[in-house]
Design an enzyme around this catalytic site. Structure first.
Site, short mmCIF file in Angstrom:
data_model
loop_
_atom_site.label_atom_id
_atom_site.label_comp_id
_atom_site.label_asym_id
_atom_site.label_seq_id
_atom_site.Cartn_x
_atom_site.Cartn_y
_atom_site.Cartn_z
N CYS A 1 46.33 42.54 36.33
CA CYS A 1 46.84 41.20 35.98
C CYS A 1 46.03 40.13 36.69
CB CYS A 1 48.32 41.14 36.37
SG CYS A 1 49.04 39.49 36.36
N CYS B 1 47.97 37.54 38.66
CA CYS B 1 48.55 38.18 39.86
C CYS B 1 47.52 38.21 40.99
CB CYS B 1 48.96 39.62 39.56
SG CYS B 1 50.24 39.79 38.30
#
Length: 105
Positions: A29, A32
């Site tokens: 991600c 993230c």
């Protein structure tokens, strides 16, 4: 420094009654990964708060329990209860503001 939570250690931190902040993330991600240094900075500024990251690919029980559907998601707990959440890539100020509201509540 932010802790590396597992389902078990995250649950223990939440149940400790101490203010706990958990960043739900995954290695694949992009947002993230970008949020990671922000969470680390938050942990440095608030050493008395349990702040950590939980990789949802390796630990999915707590994420399911609190209905984390999108990542990154940051959950804020106090006295064992979910008090606030932040979804998506946000600034340090947004996380600090939420954490300070939880501390004051």
């Amino acid at each position: 420094m932010a802790q590396a939570f597992t389902d078990q250690t995250a649950r223990a931190a939440i149940e400790s009654g101490k203010i706990t902040v958990i960043d739900f993330w995954a290695t694949w991600c992009g947002p993230c990964i970008q949020l990671g240094p922000v969470v680390e900075e938050l942990a440095e500024k608030y050493p008395d708060v349990n702040i950590g990251k939980l990789n949802i690919d390796e630990n999915d029980e707590v994420a399911s329990e609190f209905r984390v559907r999108n990542i990154p998601t940051v959950l804020f707990f106090k006295d064992g209860e979910l008090k606030d959440r932040s979804v998506g890539l946000v600034s340090l100020k947004v996380l600090e503001d939420k954490l300070n509201q939880v501390i004051a509540s």
